[in-house]
Design a protein around this motif. Structure first.
Motif, mmCIF file in Angstrom:
data_model
loop_
_atom_site.group_PDB
_atom_site.id
_atom_site.type_symbol
_atom_site.label_atom_id
_atom_site.label_comp_id
_atom_site.label_asym_id
_atom_site.label_seq_id
_atom_site.Cartn_x
_atom_site.Cartn_y
_atom_site.Cartn_z
ATOM 1 N N THR A 1 53.056 47.806 32.254
ATOM 2 C CA THR A 1 52.105 48.715 31.336
ATOM 3 C C THR A 1 51.088 49.232 32.179
ATOM 4 O O THR A 1 50.595 48.670 33.135
ATOM 5 N N ARG A 2 50.452 50.334 31.626
ATOM 6 C CA ARG A 2 49.275 50.853 32.121
ATOM 7 C C ARG A 2 48.717 51.711 31.192
ATOM 8 O O ARG A 2 49.299 52.073 30.095
ATOM 9 N N VAL B 1 50.788 47.202 35.801
ATOM 10 C CA VAL B 1 50.669 45.742 35.661
ATOM 11 C C VAL B 1 52.027 45.017 35.133
ATOM 12 O O VAL B 1 52.454 45.649 34.298
ATOM 13 N N ASP B 2 52.236 43.948 35.612
ATOM 14 C CA ASP B 2 53.391 43.147 35.100
ATOM 15 C C ASP B 2 53.108 42.159 33.903
ATOM 16 O O ASP B 2 52.309 41.601 33.759
ATOM 17 N N ALA C 1 46.791 42.463 30.137
ATOM 18 C CA ALA C 1 46.972 43.618 31.090
ATOM 19 C C ALA C 1 45.770 43.743 31.871
ATOM 20 O O ALA C 1 44.788 44.647 31.602
ATOM 21 N N GLY C 2 45.690 43.309 32.953
ATOM 22 C CA GLY C 2 44.472 43.264 33.663
ATOM 23 C C GLY C 2 43.196 42.886 33.091
ATOM 24 O O GLY C 2 43.236 41.680 32.406
ATOM 25 N N LEU C 3 42.176 43.600 32.800
ATOM 26 C CA LEU C 3 41.049 43.198 32.180
ATOM 27 C C LEU C 3 41.126 43.143 30.598
ATOM 28 O O LEU C 3 40.221 42.562 29.720
ATOM 29 N N ASP D 1 51.208 52.959 28.198
ATOM 30 C CA ASP D 1 52.499 53.484 28.799
ATOM 31 C C ASP D 1 53.400 52.214 29.203
ATOM 32 O O ASP D 1 52.461 51.310 29.313
ATOM 33 N N VAL D 2 54.611 52.353 29.067
ATOM 34 C CA VAL D 2 55.526 51.074 29.578
ATOM 35 C C VAL D 2 56.505 51.657 30.316
ATOM 36 O O VAL D 2 56.863 52.774 30.179
#
Length: 293
Positions: free
Chosen positions: A282-283, A183-184, A201-203, A272-273
């Motif tokens: 990131t995720r 995600v950005d 980052a998302g939720l 992670d980046v």
């Protein structure tokens, strides 16, 4: 409408604040941040020490109660009581360390929890004194009174641990609620060196730290009590860059989220980046050999 229970009333009882604050301040004066307090929190274990020690103490008192109720006339119950009283010392010390960094509602329940424990020890002391002078019936009754108070204290301790999350890992859900795909977070140049920058980052909220060593993304909510880490400060421990929690002073190593100083015991999740076309993404960290959730 939800019925308000007794423990909820204790949590809301502002009349307990004077005593709770006095105990907290005394604990913080005696237990300053450092090796001894980290030991009592359970940083070295990776989870709180107090509940583990409490199992030994309560187990000894439970065994003594079972022997007394079953009519055992030997000195086994007295030996178990002595072991329970002895083990209560490190148990109480670990509990006080956790209490000193708890929220007000938790501390209100905590002082009642401690009072019940203290009263139970008085009962057990009386029980041993009566048994030593041959008044076994009185000793048994005093011991059972102590065990009743232990049961009350254990119920309050369970509420603190499992309902009010004292010592729980407040970042445990990140592998399951964090983004499984990239995600950005914004343009790479929007993250100045040495500054903590909050993003979503998302939720989950995350905090981004850029430095000469690279860029790191951590979960923004402290694993101890969910404090916003982006309001903390960046420090150094030797050659390591660290983030200090703004509420209770937990120190996390940036590169892997490891706890260097409590009260936190669980590591802070690191994501992670990557930089793709000048955008930071990131995720959730992928562990080799472990399927993603």
């Amino acid at each position: 409408m939800r019925q308000i229970g007794l423990v909820d009333r204790l949590a809301a009882a502002r009349g307990l604040d004077t005593v709770a604050a006095a105990v907290r301040d005394a604990a913080q004066r005696v237990l300053r941040q450092g090796t001894a307090k980290d030991l009592l929190h359970g940083v070295w274990l990776g989870h709180p020490l107090h509940p583990a020690l409490a199992q030994l103490t309560v187990g000894c008192f439970t065994g003594a109660a079972v022997l007394d109720v079953s009519g055992d006339r030997g000195d086994s119950a007295a030996r178990l009581i002595r072991w329970g009283m002895l083990s209560s010392l490190p148990t109480a010390a670990a509990g006080i360390a956790d209490y000193s960094d708890a929220h007000e509602e938790q501390q209100r329940i905590g002082v009642v929890h401690a009072a019940a424990n203290s009263a139970s020890l008085l009962c057990y002391g009386l029980s041993l004194a009566l048994r030593s002078t041959g008044r076994s019936r009185g000793g048994v009754l005093a011991g059972l009174a102590g065990f009743t108070l232990v049961g009350l204290s254990s119920a309050l301790g369970g509420d603190l641990s499992f309902r009010r999350a004292v010592g729980a890992n407040h970042a445990a859900e990140v592998p399951h609620t964090g983004p499984g795909d990239w995600v950005d977070l914004g343009r790479f140049e929007d993250f100045p060196d040495g500054e903590l920058v909050r993003r979503q980052a998302g939720l989950i909220p995350v905090v981004v730290l850029s430095s000469s060593d690279g860029i790191t993304v951590l979960h923004d909510r402290c694993s101890h009590m969910a404090a916003p880490l982006h309001q903390g400060e960046v420090t150094g421990e030797g050659d390591e860059r660290c983030v200090v929690c703004p509420w209770h002073g937990s120190v996390f190593r940036v590169r892997d989220g490891a706890v260097l100083h409590g009260p936190a015991t669980a590591p802070q999740p690191v994501l992670d980046v990557r930089v793709d076309h000048g955008r930071l993404q990131t995720r959730v960290r992928v562990i080799p050999g472990v399927p993603a959730s």
